[in-house]
Write a protein that holds these residues in place. Sequence first.
Motif, PDB file in Angstrom:
ATOM      1  N   ASN A   1       0.924  -1.174   0.070  1.00  0.00           N
ATOM      2  CA  ASN A   1       0.377   0.433  -0.407  1.00  0.00           C
ATOM      3  C   ASN A   1       0.971   1.188   0.062  1.00  0.00           C
ATOM      4  O   ASN A   1       1.605   1.770   0.228  1.00  0.00           O
ATOM      5  N   ILE A   2       0.862   2.545  -0.685  1.00  0.00           N
ATOM      6  CA  ILE A   2       0.773   3.473  -0.533  1.00  0.00           C
ATOM      7  C   ILE A   2       0.125   4.378   0.592  1.00  0.00           C
ATOM      8  O   ILE A   2      -1.503   4.526   0.363  1.00  0.00           O
TER       9      ILE A   2
ATOM     10  N   VAL B   1      -5.371   5.967   1.159  1.00  0.00           N
ATOM     11  CA  VAL B   1      -4.757   4.161   0.807  1.00  0.00           C
ATOM     12  C   VAL B   1      -4.834   4.061  -0.328  1.00  0.00           C
ATOM     13  O   VAL B   1      -5.721   4.341  -0.624  1.00  0.00           O
ATOM     14  N   LEU B   2      -3.612   3.880  -1.130  1.00  0.00           N
ATOM     15  CA  LEU B   2      -3.901   3.268  -2.377  1.00  0.00           C
ATOM     16  C   LEU B   2      -3.518   2.062  -2.926  1.00  0.00           C
ATOM     17  O   LEU B   2      -2.051   1.250  -1.959  1.00  0.00           O
ATOM     18  N   ASN B   3      -4.899   1.225  -2.606  1.00  0.00           N
ATOM     19  CA  ASN B   3      -4.182  -0.685  -2.093  1.00  0.00           C
ATOM     20  C   ASN B   3      -3.608  -1.299  -3.656  1.00  0.00           C
ATOM     21  O   ASN B   3      -4.960  -1.770  -4.557  1.00  0.00           O
ATOM     22  N   MET B   4      -2.443  -1.693  -3.606  1.00  0.00           N
ATOM     23  CA  MET B   4      -1.768  -1.654  -5.647  1.00  0.00           C
ATOM     24  C   MET B   4      -2.717  -3.355  -5.421  1.00  0.00           C
ATOM     25  O   MET B   4      -2.528  -3.908  -6.614  1.00  0.00           O
TER      26      MET B   4
ATOM     27  N   ILE C   1       8.920  -0.960  -5.890  1.00  0.00           N
ATOM     28  CA  ILE C   1       8.869  -1.702  -7.535  1.00  0.00           C
ATOM     29  C   ILE C   1       7.617  -2.458  -7.417  1.00  0.00           C
ATOM     30  O   ILE C   1       7.050  -1.763  -8.346  1.00  0.00           O
ATOM     31  N   ARG C   2       7.042  -1.938  -6.494  1.00  0.00           N
ATOM     32  CA  ARG C   2       6.320  -2.524  -6.969  1.00  0.00           C
ATOM     33  C   ARG C   2       5.110  -1.419  -6.977  1.00  0.00           C
ATOM     34  O   ARG C   2       3.833  -1.606  -8.236  1.00  0.00           O
ATOM     35  N   PHE C   3       5.305  -0.208  -6.825  1.00  0.00           N
ATOM     36  CA  PHE C   3       4.527   0.713  -7.074  1.00  0.00           C
ATOM     37  C   PHE C   3       4.484   1.052  -8.310  1.00  0.00           C
ATOM     38  O   PHE C   3       3.831   1.277  -9.142  1.00  0.00           O
ATOM     39  N   ASN C   4       5.633   0.925  -9.273  1.00  0.00           N
ATOM     40  CA  ASN C   4       6.123   1.003 -10.105  1.00  0.00           C
ATOM     41  C   ASN C   4       5.551  -0.231 -11.204  1.00  0.00           C
ATOM     42  O   ASN C   4       5.261   0.681 -12.326  1.00  0.00           O
TER      43      ASN C   4
END
Length: 768
Positions: free
Chosen positions: A11-12, A112-115, A321-324
């Motif tokens: 998460n972000i 929250v950005l739930n990736m 890396i997950r965000f990217n």
Amino acid sequence: MKKYFELDPWNIIQDKLDSEDNRIAESIFSIGNGYMGQRANFEEDYSGETLQGSYMAGIYYPDKTRVGWWKNGYPEYFAKVLNSTNWIGIGVKIDGEALDIAKCKVKDFKRVLNMKHGYLYRTFTADIESGKKVKVEAKRFVSIVNKEIGAVKYSVTPLNFSGTIEFSPFLDGDIKNTDSNYDEKFWSEVSKKAENGRAMLTVKTKKLDFYLCSLMKYDILKQGKEYEYKAKTLEREKFVGNIAQVSAGENEEVAIIKYVSNVTSRDFKPEELAEAGEKILQKAYAKGYDELLSEQAKAWEEKWKESDIIIEGDVSAQQAIRFNIFQLNQTYTGEDDRLNIGPKGFTGEKYGGSTYWDTEAYCVPFYLATADKKIARNLLIYRYKQLEKAKENARKLGFKKGALYPMVTMNGEECHNEWEITFEEIHRNGAIAYAIYNYVNYTGDKAYLGEYGLDVLVEISRFWAERVNYSEQKHKYVILGVTGPNEYENNVSNNWYTNRIAAWTLEYTIEALGYVKDNEASRYDEIIKKLNLEETEMVKWKDIIENMYYPVNEELKIFLQQDGYMDKEQILVKDLDPKELPINQHWSWDRILRSCFIKQADVLQGLYFLQHLYDKDTIRRNFEFYEPRTVHESSLSPCIHSILAAKLNKEDKAYELYLRTARLDLDNYNNDTEDGCHITSMAGTWMSVVEGFGGLKVKNDMLTLEPFIPGKWDSFSFKVMFRDTLIKVSVSKDTIKINNESEKDIKVLVRNTPYVINALKSIIIYTE
């Protein structure tokens, strides 16, 4: 460095509202699905600093070029990806008082950005001017299952009063681009309609006649149960909506669930849009919010099965890396071969959102290894379909033959208007040729050469043959008046990278012609006839290859970035005052151009592309000279340096530059995240792990790996698809494990030792 977001592997998280950094957060928390995207604007009113952004893929506007001094060859327009109808908006009033969190006291704010599951969540409590307190929760997503659908669930709970909550869901097409050259609004109204519980708005662009039809429908819930309401309708120019009121007691939650379909004339005839959008909306509405959200979660979990990179022992690196990867998968799906990958994706307007050479140089490797080969193939075919426009671009600049692909484009036509870029940054042609080589080398799909590749390669080679000139003084071919990848140098002669990629393109074109001639003789004859390719042209190409001039420094045994580079005062970045960084925000352009400082990989970009042709000592000498002079003020820079550092066993430097590229936007390294995220450089982050730390490359039709693990990591793993075989590579301190997740055997070269991994089996290699 300022900490903007909490560390979390999936998460972000933003744990407080910071009005000064709101535009940065709007970029970071953007959501998209390859068809449309949305910055993280608030649903309710917000009078603070914001950049409203709703974007539809492939819809653009030819904004009239604005320059101080017109030059022949300039394009008439700069293509803008359009800020489109704001579909998320929900005005909120508490007993008649508007909720605007820039004007009230906000507590317990969390975003929250739930990736993992692909949605954006937000909650806060607000003390409004009257003293009333409310708790707000909002969750929204754009569906990757139903591409035209977006949904928002927005709830308000009175905490210290009973009163009336008013929701005003709307569709607002009366918006503009912040980068409009003449402050023009680009949309005109076509039709609108508002009814109880629903609304429809159709707008079209003032040029090119792109149509966008947005339809909304909503439910209101009270304490989780559907609430019957009678709404007032709202209509004004390019705007439609409803006003619905709900009586709520203290601690009673009231919520609105808003469903929206967005359909465009790229997929339907203008007269069919309303009907098509209505069908799509009704289908989504029938499923309901919870089912749509469940579908979203499952679809994202499937995406992660193919493309996730797992890092143990370093949450900062894992989150990054997950965000990217998340943003890459939100931006481009490969389902529509009319689309490409803009540098900002769906996160902002800067750079026009158009196609750059970034796609071929940085994005193709990601899609080659994480998706079916047709996805990367579509990126190449996109350029093939624009070949005639590329030939037109060359003619506009006075070339008799060949193709010059645009620096910036939406439809194949050049639409960039800075002379040092438009006219001089011609190395972009080489990146497109390299992408063809990269695709064929990785997939083994040599049939692509006869189908599409040769047409592009030949026309690019023809351009290079005409762009060079023979220097009687040097007795060599030279290329004058260019800008290399390092845009802190303009109008230079004999940029090493440009000269090298030009000669390499000629070499590869001749090689590709030879392959098709030997293996598809009839197709070869067709191509020669269609292109009217004469033997004398290939003789000229060979002469250029053999006699191209390359600037070198014999004393240092390095390739010179361009003629005269060593005339500059040689200062290292470490000796600069940190207060002067980034130099592009503190120095005059004149001072930058006279300095030795490098914006991004230039010589090293060429050595990255062609590393199979150079030994490690050559790469090391050039790396050790140029990297200390590089300010990395291009988002595309750290990843290339990280990969080469890994190749040279400079593990600390590789890790340092990996974190810089991976967290470029999350940590706002270059002080520009507010304009949108750097989507194409995110593919470079993936490359840093897989090609850098994993050492992945293809050699002699075999996948090869030379992995090492950064000291701060306990382990890492990644998956790659190679020629219809999916493998998972897991690296720890003392082992390398490779799982073959496909039903056919694969041979892999690991640290120069060949291994056969049988179908659905795994091997473990002990490294210590």
